[in-house]
Write a protein that holds these residues in place. Sequence first.
Motif, PDB file in Angstrom:
ATOM      1  N   ASP A   1       0.802  -1.219   0.000  1.00 48.40           N
ATOM      2  CA  ASP A   1       0.000   0.000   0.000  1.00 48.40           C
ATOM      3  C   ASP A   1       0.838   1.273   0.000  1.00 48.40           C
TER       4      ASP A   1
ATOM      5  N   TYR B   1      -1.785   4.237   0.826  1.00 48.56           N
ATOM      6  CA  TYR B   1      -3.114   3.791   1.221  1.00 48.56           C
ATOM      7  C   TYR B   1      -3.082   3.339   2.681  1.00 48.56           C
TER       8      TYR B   1
ATOM      9  N   SER C   1      -5.669  -0.955   0.690  1.00 52.03           N
ATOM     10  CA  SER C   1      -6.036  -1.466  -0.637  1.00 52.03           C
ATOM     11  C   SER C   1      -6.888  -0.487  -1.432  1.00 52.03           C
TER      12      SER C   1
END
Length: 480
Positions: free
Chosen positions: A351, A371, A400
């Motif tokens: 991420d 993320y 995600s």
Amino acid sequence: MAAAVSPFSGVLQLTDLDDYIGPSQDCIKPIKVDKKPGKAAAKIRIEDDGSYFQVNEDGESQKLEKAKITLNDCLACSGCITSAESVLITQQSHEELRKVLNANKTSDSASQKLVVISVSPQSRASLAARYKLTPLATAKRLTGFFKRLGAHFVFDTTFSRNFTLLESQREFVRRFRGRADDKQALPMLAASCPGWICYAEKTHGSFIVPHVSTAKSPQQVMGSLVKGHLAEQQCLRPDQIYHVAVMPCYDKKLEASRPDFFLQEHQTREVDCVITTGEVVKLLDQEGVSLPDVEPAPLDSLFSTSSEERVSGHAGGGSGGYLEHIFKHAAMELFGIPVDKLEYKPLRNKDFQEVTLERDGQILLRFALAYGFRNIQNLVQKLKRGKSPYHYVEVMACPSGCLNGGGQLRADGEAGKDLLLQVERLYEAVEPEEPEANEDVKALYAEWLGGPESEQARRALHTQYHPVEKANAAGFNIKW
């Protein structure tokens, strides 16, 4: 078996949401550091497993414990969502949509609302995975279902995302060229995730806000299109339209409630109501139908010169492809270098990845995606220390990204991972398009907005963010 995440009740539900407030009511500031007088500031190291270590100036490290807070502590804090904001959010639900649809059935024609539904491609992919349908079949059955309930138009926010991407591309190029005169021009930070924006405004305020892109999210661009362009087409005032967005994320309800997106002249919001993917399933259950059994209907188009029925998307991942589109545009516009395919380099975890543009051994552009709040906190700390090497960062609060938003359909355990992979495959199965090549977008820029650099385009496609001063809440004595 997939299950829908529960909608908000009278107070904000924090548990089981995978948005900017983590599961089990973990605060987004999870570490309590005891400061000792006379000591220099310690550094915080984050391990791959999520453990935090305090590293002193001698290089010694000590594992830190998470600071625990109660729900009452959280609701007393202005760091995330205020009680007034939570009331606004609870006014947005599938039940509110039902009230409007039922009122339309009993009202005279002059009092009825034109009901418009805008569906996000992430929600469409989640529903397609749940019901084992193709993206096109899902879109046509959703159109049929909402029109069966009484909606008049059902649109795809992929169309409005074209504008967000184009405006973000132009904004980045302007910032890059003006970086010598404006030290806060770069890095430019994505602004389409309201969980991240809420955190940025209320936690880092005046330091972060100047870095945040002013381009509206696809949800709010669609609000401008529906309450502006469509209203003109239908010879209606904006307040005569009830606009509903179907989104993968509960935070989108908060975004729609922002004062910046309230049209004072007409006393209406650009987006009146946001319902999550899970709430669509609740509507289906209330009607006693399954989506595959719904009669498909022709797709609506907000502004189309084509009679072809298809769903489209954008390259660059399930959160909108902001990094990819801006990177390719900037590489060509600033350096004359065409980029066909991006090579992502994972850093701390999947991420947090970066992409670079190099020429003769020199890095010309360095972009990243971050993320989840573990990565966002790391990014912000680097920014504050003046050690962030990035020109642009695609920031999303959910691990995600948007396909894993808190409003998406869920499955437990390993089945949850498989479901997310299936949603990703379906999301990427649609044909990607280049925003620059969309003739309908070009026509709207020319005919409705008066060109991409016009004042009308600025008002319709851009917004502003505001540092929020924190109030000292009684009983909340944790120091960070």
